[in-house]
Design a protein around this motif. Structure first.
Motif, PDB file in Angstrom:
ATOM      1  N   GLY A 257       0.802  -1.215   0.000  1.00 41.77           N
ATOM      2  CA  GLY A 257       0.000   0.000   0.000  1.00 41.77           C
ATOM      3  C   GLY A 257       0.836   1.267   0.000  1.00 41.77           C
ATOM      4  N   LEU A 258       1.900   1.306   0.799  1.00 45.68           N
ATOM      5  CA  LEU A 258       2.716   2.516   0.867  1.00 45.68           C
ATOM      6  C   LEU A 258       3.611   2.677  -0.357  1.00 45.68           C
ATOM      7  N   THR A 259       4.102   1.564  -0.901  1.00 39.37           N
ATOM      8  CA  THR A 259       4.953   1.645  -2.095  1.00 39.37           C
ATOM      9  C   THR A 259       4.158   2.133  -3.294  1.00 39.37           C
ATOM     10  N   LEU A 260       3.046   1.471  -3.577  1.00 38.03           N
ATOM     11  CA  LEU A 260       2.219   1.875  -4.706  1.00 38.03           C
ATOM     12  C   LEU A 260       1.494   3.187  -4.418  1.00 38.03           C
ATOM     13  N   GLY A 261       1.072   3.363  -3.169  1.00 42.10           N
ATOM     14  CA  GLY A 261       0.333   4.566  -2.824  1.00 42.10           C
ATOM     15  C   GLY A 261       1.132   5.833  -3.044  1.00 42.10           C
ATOM     16  N   GLY A 262       2.431   5.809  -2.737  1.00 44.29           N
ATOM     17  CA  GLY A 262       3.258   6.982  -2.965  1.00 44.29           C
ATOM     18  C   GLY A 262       3.332   7.350  -4.437  1.00 44.29           C
ATOM     19  N   ARG A 263       3.489   6.359  -5.284  1.00 50.86           N
ATOM     20  CA  ARG A 263       3.555   6.624  -6.730  1.00 50.86           C
ATOM     21  C   ARG A 263       2.231   7.151  -7.252  1.00 50.86           C
ATOM     22  N   ILE A 264       1.138   6.507  -6.843  1.00 53.00           N
ATOM     23  CA  ILE A 264      -0.182   6.925  -7.293  1.00 53.00           C
ATOM     24  C   ILE A 264      -0.492   8.340  -6.820  1.00 53.00           C
ATOM     25  N   ALA A 265      -0.180   8.632  -5.556  1.00 52.34           N
ATOM     26  CA  ALA A 265      -0.489   9.949  -5.000  1.00 52.34           C
ATOM     27  C   ALA A 265       0.338  11.047  -5.649  1.00 52.34           C
ATOM     28  N   ASP A 266       1.631  10.815  -5.890  1.00 59.77           N
ATOM     29  CA  ASP A 266       2.458  11.829  -6.545  1.00 59.77           C
ATOM     30  C   ASP A 266       1.993  12.081  -7.971  1.00 59.77           C
ATOM     31  N   ARG A 267       1.609  11.032  -8.664  1.00 59.66           N
ATOM     32  CA  ARG A 267       1.114  11.207 -10.028  1.00 59.66           C
ATOM     33  C   ARG A 267      -0.166  12.032 -10.026  1.00 59.66           C
ATOM     34  N   ALA A 268      -1.045  11.752  -9.064  1.00 55.80           N
ATOM     35  CA  ALA A 268      -2.290  12.518  -8.969  1.00 55.80           C
ATOM     36  C   ALA A 268      -2.032  13.966  -8.577  1.00 55.80           C
ATOM     37  N   SER A 269      -0.966  14.226  -7.789  1.00 51.29           N
ATOM     38  CA  SER A 269      -0.695  15.588  -7.324  1.00 51.29           C
ATOM     39  C   SER A 269      -0.167  16.482  -8.431  1.00 51.29           C
ATOM     40  N   ARG A 270       0.298  15.903  -9.541  1.00 50.18           N
ATOM     41  CA  ARG A 270       0.800  16.730 -10.640  1.00 50.18           C
ATOM     42  C   ARG A 270      -0.308  17.522 -11.305  1.00 50.18           C
ATOM     43  N   ARG A 271      -1.543  17.035 -11.167  1.00 51.69           N
ATOM     44  CA  ARG A 271      -2.688  17.795 -11.670  1.00 51.69           C
ATOM     45  C   ARG A 271      -3.110  18.851 -10.669  1.00 51.69           C
ATOM     46  N   SER A 272      -3.150  18.472  -9.393  1.00 52.66           N
ATOM     47  CA  SER A 272      -3.480  19.420  -8.326  1.00 52.66           C
ATOM     48  C   SER A 272      -3.216  18.737  -6.991  1.00 52.66           C
ATOM     49  N   PRO A 273      -2.967  19.526  -5.922  1.00 50.61           N
ATOM     50  CA  PRO A 273      -2.795  18.913  -4.608  1.00 50.61           C
ATOM     51  C   PRO A 273      -4.018  18.106  -4.176  1.00 50.61           C
ATOM     52  N   ALA A 274      -5.194  18.513  -4.657  1.00 51.34           N
ATOM     53  CA  ALA A 274      -6.417  17.791  -4.293  1.00 51.34           C
ATOM     54  C   ALA A 274      -6.419  16.369  -4.824  1.00 51.34           C
ATOM     55  N   GLY A 275      -5.760  16.143  -5.972  1.00 54.49           N
ATOM     56  CA  GLY A 275      -5.730  14.806  -6.547  1.00 54.49           C
ATOM     57  C   GLY A 275      -5.068  13.801  -5.629  1.00 54.49           C
ATOM     58  N   ARG A 276      -3.988  14.216  -4.979  1.00 48.71           N
ATOM     59  CA  ARG A 276      -3.293  13.327  -4.054  1.00 48.71           C
ATOM     60  C   ARG A 276      -4.180  12.971  -2.864  1.00 48.71           C
ATOM     61  N   VAL A 277      -4.869  13.965  -2.312  1.00 44.46           N
ATOM     62  CA  VAL A 277      -5.712  13.717  -1.151  1.00 44.46           C
ATOM     63  C   VAL A 277      -6.899  12.835  -1.527  1.00 44.46           C
ATOM     64  N   LEU A 278      -7.437  13.029  -2.721  1.00 46.78           N
ATOM     65  CA  LEU A 278      -8.578  12.208  -3.155  1.00 46.78           C
ATOM     66  C   LEU A 278      -8.201  10.743  -3.315  1.00 46.78           C
ATOM     67  N   THR A 279      -6.966  10.458  -3.743  1.00 48.98           N
ATOM     68  CA  THR A 279      -6.571   9.047  -3.843  1.00 48.98           C
ATOM     69  C   THR A 279      -6.632   8.384  -2.472  1.00 48.98           C
ATOM     70  N   GLY A 280      -6.205   9.116  -1.444  1.00 52.39           N
ATOM     71  CA  GLY A 280      -6.300   8.577  -0.089  1.00 52.39           C
ATOM     72  C   GLY A 280      -7.738   8.406   0.351  1.00 52.39           C
ATOM     73  N   ALA A 281      -8.589   9.371   0.009  1.00 54.27           N
ATOM     74  CA  ALA A 281      -9.999   9.305   0.415  1.00 54.27           C
ATOM     75  C   ALA A 281     -10.686   8.082  -0.180  1.00 54.27           C
ATOM     76  N   TYR A 282     -10.474   7.855  -1.461  1.00 57.10           N
ATOM     77  CA  TYR A 282     -11.112   6.704  -2.102  1.00 57.10           C
ATOM     78  C   TYR A 282     -10.528   5.384  -1.592  1.00 57.10           C
TER      79      TYR A 282
END
Length: 423
Positions: A257-282
């Motif tokens: 979860g932490l290995t993949l989650g970091g990659r997914i969250a950083d990729r989502a944050s390139r669009r906006s900081p909200a994208g990273r937080v939303l990955t965690g929410a879902y």
């Protein structure tokens, strides 16, 4: 430096997990109830939270290297002292003191990581040093039971755990700190803030992140404290096997979860900081029905329980790669140690400190309501208690992250404007 922060975090979670694995022998030796077992964890958590704030301020004002090294040395020594306790009161007292040492780590470490990595890489970096959490849990769950069986004493594991901490503390004393704000595009003011807590309370994202932390910690501490007893009572395993099962569903899932989650969250944050937080929410939201479904599994199918619960517990680790970097996204560098300490203090005081006592009290109450043998009633009570507390905590955590996602972009921009104005 990141490797040493990983090692320190590993030892942090290894040491604090030992009592949860040896719950049953401690309970038997000292004649404790589940509620009292929950209070041991709560006592540690309350002190951990309260002392995190002044230690976070200390990390903002002085050497983060010294805070990390001294804190790790202190909690390692107190881990060894735990092996000498002679009763419930002394056990609680030592865990209280140990909480002070462990409280030094996260604020200083998070502040260092924020200065080592720019915003679009922080979730991945956070995920790497936070890997110490699941690795520490894996090692604890896979080794403490075996150590206990080998020495025929629950005290042995505390002695074994102390030495590595002293070694890592010595290495941390020689790291070279980055300049505060080194990874920010805008120059950073170096003057101290007169009212740091008041400044932080104006950041709406932090309020939502605290709510997310409360829910996450309720679930996480209930799981960590009572998973091994659940396997021993409800699924009729031995201590070592119960610890191994708990390690698979709590700790191995964290590695993924932490290995993949970091990659997914950083990729989502390139669009906006909200994208990273939303990955965690879902991710946390997806954990709610899956963890609840695990408690439908029959008591003669522990492997199936592990599989279903693991499927739910894995995505909730996205909370860490969403919430922790979000603190750095909305708080200026000179306040990040304090901000992290306040965030963790509120999360642990209102979440982690309540999760085990609530789960333990409900377990005792449900057990007392059944006309069963003592062992059967204890198994019934704990199983039903965790089936309620864990999904409820995760649901609160998801709600907090969805709320933070609505504010984080605006608060991030305000922070950047403040940095530019300080030039």
């Amino acid at each position: 430096m990141l490797a040493l922060l990983f090692a320190g975090n590993l030892l942090n979670f290894y040491d604090r997990t030992i009592p949860a694995i040896v719950v049953e022998p401690i309970k038997a030796e000292f004649g404790l109830s589940d509620a009292e077992i929950g209070l041991i964890t709560a006592a540690f958590t309350i002190v951990y939270a309260l002392f995190g704030i002044p230690l976070g301020r200390l990390a903002d004002r002085s050497s983060r290297r010294a805070v990390l090294a001294i804190g790790l040395a202190v909690w390692s020594l107190l881990t060894a002292v735990t092996g000498f306790v002679g009763g419930f009161a002394t056990l609680v007292m030592v865990r209280l003191l140990l909480g002070v040492g462990e409280a030094s780590f996260a604020p200083a470490a998070n502040s260092l990581v924020a200065d080592l990595y720019p915003p679009d890489q922080r979730a991945r970096a956070t995920g790497r040093w936070q890997l110490g959490l699941p690795v520490g849990l894996v090692l604890a769950f896979f080794t403490v039971g075996a150590i206990t069986d080998a020495f025929d004493s629950w005290r042995a594991a505390f002695f074994v755990a102390a030495l590595p901490g002293l070694v890592v503390a010595g290495l941390l004393a020689f790291i070279r700190e980055p300049a505060r704000g080194a990874s920010e595009a805008a120059p950073v003011a170096t003057a101290q803030v007169n009212s740091p807590i008041r400044s932080l309370l104006r950041v709406r994202t932090l309020w939502w992140l605290v709510l997310a932390g409360i829910g996450s910690q309720i679930a996480s501490y209930a799981v960590a404290t009572f998973s091994v007893p659940l396997f021993q009572r409800h699924f009729h395993t031995g201590l070592a096997m119960g610890a191994t099962f708990a390690g698979i569903m709590i700790a191995l899932t964290g590695l993924v979860g932490l290995t993949l989650g970091g990659r997914i969250a950083d990729r989502a944050s390139r669009r906006s900081p909200a994208g990273r937080v939303l990955t965690g929410a879902y991710g946390v939201l997806a954990a709610v029905p899956l963890t609840a479904a695990a408690f439908i599994v029959a008591s003669d199918m522990p492997v199936l329980f592990v599989i279903v619960f693991s499927a739910g517990w894995l995505p909730q680790y996205l909370y860490f790669t969403a919430a922790y970097p979000a603190v750095a996204d909305v708080v200026e560098p000179r306040l990040r140690g304090t901000a992290m300490a306040v965030f963790l203090a509120a999360s642990y005081l209102l979440g982690g400190a309540f999760g085990p006592p609530i789960a333990g009290a409900l377990s005792d109450r449900f057990a007392a309501s059944q006309d069963l043998s003592v062992d059967a009633a204890a198994a019934y009570g704990l199983h039903l208690s965790l089936a309620i507390v864990i999904p409820a905590g995760l649901l609160i955590g998801a709600a907090g992250l969805f709320g933070a996602a609505r504010c984080v972009t605006r608060d991030r921009e305000r922070m950047r404007i403040s940095l530019r104005a300080a030039r």
